[in-house]
Write a protein that holds these residues in place. Structure first.
Motif, PDB file in Angstrom:
ATOM      1  N   THR A 131      11.821 -18.691  -2.732  1.00 30.02           N
ATOM      2  CA  THR A 131      12.054 -19.953  -2.024  1.00 30.02           C
ATOM      3  C   THR A 131      10.759 -20.598  -1.550  1.00 30.02           C
ATOM      4  N   HIS A 132       9.748 -19.790  -1.289  1.00 29.92           N
ATOM      5  CA  HIS A 132       8.486 -20.355  -0.822  1.00 29.92           C
ATOM      6  C   HIS A 132       7.323 -19.697  -1.538  1.00 29.92           C
ATOM      7  N   LYS A 133       6.237 -20.460  -1.625  1.00 32.44           N
ATOM      8  CA  LYS A 133       5.024 -19.905  -2.226  1.00 32.44           C
ATOM      9  C   LYS A 133       4.322 -19.034  -1.193  1.00 32.44           C
ATOM     10  N   ILE A 134       4.092 -17.808  -1.545  1.00 34.65           N
ATOM     11  CA  ILE A 134       3.411 -16.899  -0.629  1.00 34.65           C
ATOM     12  C   ILE A 134       2.012 -16.616  -1.171  1.00 34.65           C
ATOM     13  N   ILE A 135       1.028 -16.766  -0.295  1.00 34.91           N
ATOM     14  CA  ILE A 135      -0.353 -16.406  -0.654  1.00 34.91           C
ATOM     15  C   ILE A 135      -0.757 -15.235   0.230  1.00 34.91           C
ATOM     16  N   LEU A 136      -1.370 -14.227  -0.374  1.00 34.01           N
ATOM     17  CA  LEU A 136      -1.727 -13.030   0.392  1.00 34.01           C
ATOM     18  C   LEU A 136      -3.238 -12.821   0.399  1.00 34.01           C
ATOM     19  N   SER A 137      -3.783 -12.556   1.573  1.00 28.59           N
ATOM     20  CA  SER A 137      -5.214 -12.243   1.675  1.00 28.59           C
ATOM     21  C   SER A 137      -5.450 -10.753   1.478  1.00 28.59           C
ATOM     22  N   GLN A 138      -6.483 -10.429   0.733  1.00 28.23           N
ATOM     23  CA  GLN A 138      -6.903  -9.033   0.561  1.00 28.23           C
ATOM     24  C   GLN A 138      -8.294  -8.923   1.148  1.00 28.23           C
ATOM     25  N   ARG A 139      -8.430  -8.204   2.258  1.00 25.85           N
ATOM     26  CA  ARG A 139      -9.756  -8.203   2.878  1.00 25.85           C
ATOM     27  C   ARG A 139     -10.284  -6.827   3.244  1.00 25.85           C
ATOM     28  N   GLY A 140      -9.483  -5.881   3.569  1.00 22.59           N
ATOM     29  CA  GLY A 140     -10.060  -4.614   4.064  1.00 22.59           C
ATOM     30  C   GLY A 140      -9.218  -3.414   3.738  1.00 22.59           C
ATOM     31  N   SER A 141      -9.081  -2.556   4.753  1.00 21.94           N
ATOM     32  CA  SER A 141      -8.503  -1.231   4.516  1.00 21.94           C
ATOM     33  C   SER A 141      -7.073  -1.290   3.966  1.00 21.94           C
ATOM     34  N   GLN A 142      -6.321  -2.376   4.275  1.00 21.67           N
ATOM     35  CA  GLN A 142      -4.942  -2.426   3.777  1.00 21.67           C
ATOM     36  C   GLN A 142      -4.888  -2.588   2.260  1.00 21.67           C
ATOM     37  N   THR A 143      -6.002  -3.033   1.675  1.00 20.49           N
ATOM     38  CA  THR A 143      -6.065  -3.112   0.219  1.00 20.49           C
ATOM     39  C   THR A 143      -6.960  -2.000  -0.341  1.00 20.49           C
ATOM     40  N   ASN A 144      -8.029  -1.704   0.397  1.00 22.21           N
ATOM     41  CA  ASN A 144      -9.034  -0.759  -0.105  1.00 22.21           C
ATOM     42  C   ASN A 144      -8.657   0.702   0.075  1.00 22.21           C
ATOM     43  N   ILE A 145      -7.948   1.005   1.157  1.00 22.17           N
ATOM     44  CA  ILE A 145      -7.735   2.414   1.495  1.00 22.17           C
ATOM     45  C   ILE A 145      -6.268   2.822   1.411  1.00 22.17           C
ATOM     46  N   ILE A 146      -5.452   2.188   2.249  1.00 21.24           N
ATOM     47  CA  ILE A 146      -4.091   2.710   2.442  1.00 21.24           C
ATOM     48  C   ILE A 146      -3.312   2.897   1.126  1.00 21.24           C
ATOM     49  N   PRO A 147      -3.328   1.924   0.210  1.00 22.97           N
ATOM     50  CA  PRO A 147      -2.557   2.149  -1.020  1.00 22.97           C
ATOM     51  C   PRO A 147      -3.020   3.396  -1.786  1.00 22.97           C
ATOM     52  N   PHE A 148      -4.257   3.795  -1.577  1.00 23.34           N
ATOM     53  CA  PHE A 148      -4.805   4.899  -2.371  1.00 23.34           C
ATOM     54  C   PHE A 148      -4.707   6.254  -1.677  1.00 23.34           C
TER      55      PHE A 148
ATOM     56  N   LYS B 261      -8.021  11.970   3.103  1.00 27.40           N
ATOM     57  CA  LYS B 261      -7.373  11.679   1.825  1.00 27.40           C
ATOM     58  C   LYS B 261      -8.186  10.649   1.038  1.00 27.40           C
ATOM     59  N   PHE B 262      -8.782   9.692   1.753  1.00 25.36           N
ATOM     60  CA  PHE B 262      -9.580   8.694   1.041  1.00 25.36           C
ATOM     61  C   PHE B 262     -10.822   9.335   0.437  1.00 25.36           C
ATOM     62  N   MET B 263     -11.410  10.262   1.158  1.00 22.20           N
ATOM     63  CA  MET B 263     -12.595  10.949   0.639  1.00 22.20           C
ATOM     64  C   MET B 263     -12.238  11.695  -0.653  1.00 22.20           C
ATOM     65  N   VAL B 264     -11.066  12.336  -0.637  1.00 18.44           N
ATOM     66  CA  VAL B 264     -10.591  13.052  -1.821  1.00 18.44           C
ATOM     67  C   VAL B 264     -10.385  12.069  -2.978  1.00 18.44           C
ATOM     68  N   TYR B 265      -9.809  10.913  -2.669  1.00 16.61           N
ATOM     69  CA  TYR B 265      -9.590   9.886  -3.691  1.00 16.61           C
ATOM     70  C   TYR B 265     -10.925   9.384  -4.244  1.00 16.61           C
TER      71      TYR B 265
END
Lengths: 395, 391
Positions: A131-148, B261-265
């Motif tokens: 229904t709406h256009k969503i734009i997402l910012s990727q800037r720090g740990s929520q993209t760089n760390i947590i998913p991994f 865990k990040f270090m391991v990754y």
């Protein structure tokens, strides 16, 4: 199609980061800008920006009145009774979700700019029904760390990313991380570097390589900042007889850093200071000799951009987007992360470096920042992203 | 003789150290009471008395105050003595009022010894033992001496003044306390933790000849356990083509979990490093039985029970050369030490151990078990505690 947009900035809070504040202030000159937030506490609202509360997390009365006002505005009996029912059962999150959806439907925005991946769950309804256009910012740990490190989070983002209309990444490196989560030829993902009010940030001509060498780091004490490695680096410097003093702004109160400082015998050589206002940080940058960025992960460290703008030389680890900002031996120096001895060596080399060379690096740093990190390029980049997303028909 | 032990909560089932101490004292005709903030369900070893409650509700709190102080009036001489002692320390009346309330459960105690289970437990209660006419003892365990005083310098000034006897689990902690201001004249006893040998599964043989080596660490995920040193070492081992799996048993908050865990990754060790999370004592021991190597990379330890248990099981152990660990392990005889904070040194030591002949490994394993059986058994610990209070 006109170039005047209705844009919702969704950060979860009214108290947005300085980066977002600078962005919305400039956007508001040409567009209708709305900031939607659950946390309504704010020191100073940005001019010409509409602040829409979604139900305060701090104040029960405000929470109820906001919810009722929003639901009455729908002029629907079933809606209001549903709200009352949810309020009665104290289902806070559902009330907030409903508030969010009503607010969005009233604004009818051209796009919703979601500032953090953790806020995507609020937008699932919009994403699902397109229904709406969503734009997402990727800037720090929520993209760089947590998913991994959190497989569940990775799967969640992987599921919803294809439904996001466009991405803003603060560096190429963070964009690449996002591509690991989901990538497609139709993906709109623009790298837009942080913009600074450079006209207010005067390049310091009176640079001095002090003795003892004044080393500085700025940023909260969190493991991503790698201060433990910086302290181990200081131990190497001390053993090598280098005369220095290292200050970490934001490092006070941290048990690990205090312990390491003592254990490594650095009490006289390292100051752990509380956070301080930006003006004071800038003053300290002007009287320091070298900025250290010992981080493990970064999107693109603003503090390095700021230092370069003010003319403070930077030695940084090769974390995240830093290599896009600093070219080794041209605009600063890059060392591998997790490597105290290599960082120490870089500092020793810097210590022996003629002032003329340092001056050239400082000038090159300022030039680089002026070129890539002006307010204007950031606004232009962001407007282009909005335009591209709004004009692209959803698949 | 009556001993009052002050702890934050009653010891859990697996906390052999406290439980065996209490049993030992009881078997020798001593009466033990535990004074704590919270009592665990099912704790029946000895009577446990909880400290006065603190409520945010002012009306409720006023009621608690009233109740405690009415009872305290029955102990008026003690109360007056306590107030006088605190006045001598230069404490203001409002502060004394608060402290009296918080210490009410101790002020009512009728014991010969008031023994604070770790140094931080004694903060704010330094004069209580004198007020109730008991002797004051305190135990040093690790965090209380190694870490807490860094943020709170001088925090033990009053403790040093009033304590009658100290118990330290290692020489190291005692010396550290002396460097923090404990008088060298203070009577002390070093009583190390002990292992209940019959409760441990005993592997018959030790082998490291299998295709893949199993390395184990038991540690909470927190900075002082030095897990980044170990994980970095695993990175180097992998680069050298050594085939291994590294199990980390223990849990931590989100921040530390992400950190390790990040270090391991980052180091590409997702196949080699396994985060087991928190396991029961039994599950932990089962893991240990099949381990080829046990590694303790801590930045500091008062003594380290995990290392003690691993030794009792005859494991080959590598630990950092810091704190109480060099007393726990005899370097080269019952295990090996590596340079604190150095992943290179740890890697080297692991390689050296792996290169030993099976016969050498067996000798070390036997030495280790023998030393533990002789020097770290429960009976010896129990005897030392009785002497602690009677000599």
């Amino acid at each position: 199609m006109n170039n005047h947009f209705k844009i919702i900035i969704f950060d979860g809070s009214f108290q947005t980061t300085p980066f977002i504040n600078r962005l919305v202030a400039r956007l508001a000159e040409n567009h209708d800008v709305y900031i939607l937030g659950f946390n309504e506490k704010i020191h100073k609202k940005v001019k010409n920006v509409n602040y829409i509360p979604l139900g305060s997390n701090q104040n029960k009365f405000r929470f109820v009145s906001t919810a009722l006002a929003l639901s009455f505005s729908k002029k629907s009996f079933t809606h209001t009774s549903k709200t009352l029912n949810l309020l009665f059962k104290k289902r806070r999150k559902e009330v907030q979700q409903q508030n969010f959806e009503i607010a969005v439907s009233q604004i009818q925005p051209d796009c919703i700019h979601v500032q953090w991946p953790s806020l995507l769950p609020w937008c699932e309804g919009f994403l699902l029904h397109n229904t709406h256009k969503i734009i997402l910012s990727q800037r720090g740990s929520q993209t760089n760390i947590i998913p991994f490190v959190d497989a569940e989070n990775f799967e969640y983002l992987k599921k919803w990313y294809p439904k996001v209309s466009g991405f803003h990444s603060v560096s190429k490196s963070v964009s690449e991380k996002g591509d690991i989560i989901w990538s497609d030829t139709s993906k709109i993902d623009n790298v837009i570097f942080t913009g600074l009010p450079l006209e207010q940030m005067v390049f310091s001509n009176k640079y001095l390589k002090s003795k003892p060498l004044a080393l500085l780091s700025v940023g909260r004490a969190h493991w991503v900042k790698g201060y433990d490695y910086a302290l181990k680096c200081c131990k190497v410097l001390k053993d090598a007889g280098v005369s220095f003093h290292y200050t970490i702004i934001g490092g006070a109160e941290d048990e690990e850093l205090q312990y390491l400082r003592k254990e490594l015998g650095l009490e006289e050589l390292v100051s752990l200071k509380m956070r301080m206002p930006q003006e004071q940080v800038f003053e300290l940058m002007k009287s320091s000799s070298l900025l250290l960025v010992p981080s493990i992960v970064e999107g693109l460290p603003n503090v390095a951009v700021e230092a370069m703008a003010l003319g403070l030389p930077v030695i940084s680890t090769d974390c995240g987007g830093v290599t896009e900002l600093i070219e080794n031996d041209c605009t600063g120096w890059i060392v591998p992360s997790h490597s105290p001895s290599v960082m120490a060596l870089a500092i020793e080399n810097f210590n022996k470096m003629p002032l003329e060379k340092i001056h050239n690096i400082r000038l090159a740093g300022r030039k680089k920042v002026e070129h890539y990190h002006s307010d204007t390029q950031m606004i232009k980049g962001m407007e282009n992203l909005y335009k591209e997303v709004i004009q692209t028909s959803n698949p | 003789m009556r001993i009052g032990v002050v702890l934050s909560q009653t010891p859990g089932y697996s906390e052999t150290f406290f439980n065996s101490k209490i049993k030992g004292l009881q078997e020798n005709g001593m009466e033990v009471r535990i004074y704590c903030q919270s009592k665990k369900e099912g704790f029946k070893l000895c009577p446990a008395i909880e400290s006065p409650k603190v409520s945010r509700n002012p009306i409720l709190q006023a009621w608690y105050f009233l109740k405690e102080f009415s009872i305290l009036l029955l102990h008026l001489p003690v109360l007056l003595r306590y107030i006088k002692l605190e006045r001598n320390e230069g404490i203001g009346m409002i502060q004394i009022f608060k402290k009296t309330y918080l210490n009410a459960h101790l002020l009512k105690a009728k014991v010969d010894w008031l023994h604070f289970g770790f140094a931080t437990m004694a903060l704010g209660s330094e004069t209580v033992a004198k007020a109730i006419g008991a002797k004051m003892a305190v135990s040093f365990r690790g965090f209380d001496i190694n870490v807490y005083p860094i943020k709170h310098p001088e925090c033990y000034k009053n403790l040093w003044k009033h304590v009658d006897k100290v118990h330290s689990i290692s020489q190291y902690l005692l010396h550290k306390a002396i460097s923090l201001g404990l008088s060298v004249e203070s009577p002390f006893a070093i009583i190390t933790p002990a292992v209940q040998l019959d409760a441990l599964p005993m592997p018959k043989t030790i082998t490291t000849s299998s295709e893949s080596i199993k390395i184990v660490t038991i540690a909470r995920l927190t900075w002082i356990k030095g897990l980044d040193v170990a994980i970095a070492a695993m990175g180097i081992l992998k680069e050298k083509g050594i085939n291994f799996t590294y199990y980390i048993i223990g849990e931590g908050d989100q921040n530390y979990t992400e950190r390790y865990k990040f270090m391991v990754y980052e180091l590409g060790l997702k196949e080699e490093v396994v985060f087991c999370g928190k396991l029961s004592h039994k599950e932990t021991l089962e893991h240990l039985t099949t381990a080829d190597l046990y590694v303790q990379p801590s930045l500091n330890e008062g003594f380290c029970n995990a290392v003690l248990e691993a030794q009792a099981m005859g494991k080959l152990i590598i630990a950092s050369n810091v704190g109480g660990l060099p007393e726990n392990i005899v370097d080269g005889k019952t295990g090996w030490l590596f340079e604190n904070l150095s992943s290179e040194s740890l890697t080297q030591q692991i390689e050296t151990v792996l290169a030993l002949s099976e016969a050498d490994k067996k000798t070390i394993s036997q030495n280790t078990q023998k030393r533990i059986i002789e020097e770290f058994n429960i009976e010896k610990q129990q005897k030392e505690f009785i002497e602690f209070y009677t000599l």
